[in-house]
Enzyme design. Structure first.
Site: not given
Ligand code: GLN
Length: 201
Positions: A48-50, A80, A138-139, A180, A182
């Site tokens: 997700g987004e940390s 991630c 992904i990022r 990921h 999943e």
């Molecule tokens: N870039 C995201 C972060 O800083 C992580 C990306 C992801 O979980 N796919 O959390």
């Protein structure tokens, strides 16, 4: 008995983890509050987004309970953003981003980002039978520095400079991948984690 594994469900790809955990022989359940955390044998921190997840952990009053439960030995798997949350230190994070201190590593957030936002690679993953793991990044972060107690399970090569970067690790009951699993339907990483949870229950 099937172990009961929680998935932190404040944000991120919760359903995909639940499906793979169930296939790997666990009972999956969402976790949003401390009382729910107290009832699980293990926990997944999804992608997700940390920075958002860190903020929501504060709002839901989960940050301290989570830090304490992890310090007490709860098995945890972070993918991630989950890997970022578990690290003791983040480079290129937000100044107000909080850490769970579950892994003695320094991670770099959005580390592959400048060259490429997302990519896929086949990785040799230590301890997993059945050939390479097809990994979706992904990022994604990478592990910049790992302490002595951290087992390195997989590397990837960075497009461009070809340097091998650490993208999967384990430290005792804590597992983390920068990618990921999943999203590909390959349940081997989840099976590894379910096995780790079984060892402690
Ligand atoms: N870039 C995201 C972060 O800083 C992580 C990306 C992801 O979980 N796919 O959390």
């Amino acid at each position: 008995m099937e172990p009961r594994i929680g998935i932190l469900a404040l944000q991120g790809d919760v359903r995909e983890h639940a499906a793979l955990l169930e296939r790997a022989g666990a009972r999956a359940t969402p976790v949003r509050r401390a009382a729910e955390l107290a009832e699980v044998d293990g926990l997944v921190l999804p992608g997700g987004e940390s920075t958002t997840m860190s903020r929501l952990l504060g709002t839901f009053e989960l940050l301290e309970p989570l830090r304490e439960t992890i310090a007490a030995g709860l098995p945890v798997y972070g993918s991630c953003a989950g890997m970022i949350l578990l690290a003791r230190q983040v480079l290129d994070g937000r100044p107000d981003q909080r850490q769970l201190d579950g892994l003695d590593v320094v991670v770099r957030r959005n580390a592959f980002g400048r060259q490429v936002d997302s990519f896929e690679a086949d990785l040799d993953f230590a301890g997993l039978d059945g050939g390479p793991v097809h990994a979706v990044f992904i990022r994604a972060p990478w592990v910049e520095k790992a302490g002595d107690g951290v087992d390195i399970l997989a590397h990837t090569a960075v497009a461009g400079d070809g340097t091998a970067r650490i993208v999967a690790i384990r430290q005792g009951p804590v597992l983390a991948t920068a990618f990921h699993p999943e999203l590909t339907g390959d349940e081997r990483v989840h099976r590894l984690f379910v096995g780790m949870v079984r060892e402690t229950t």
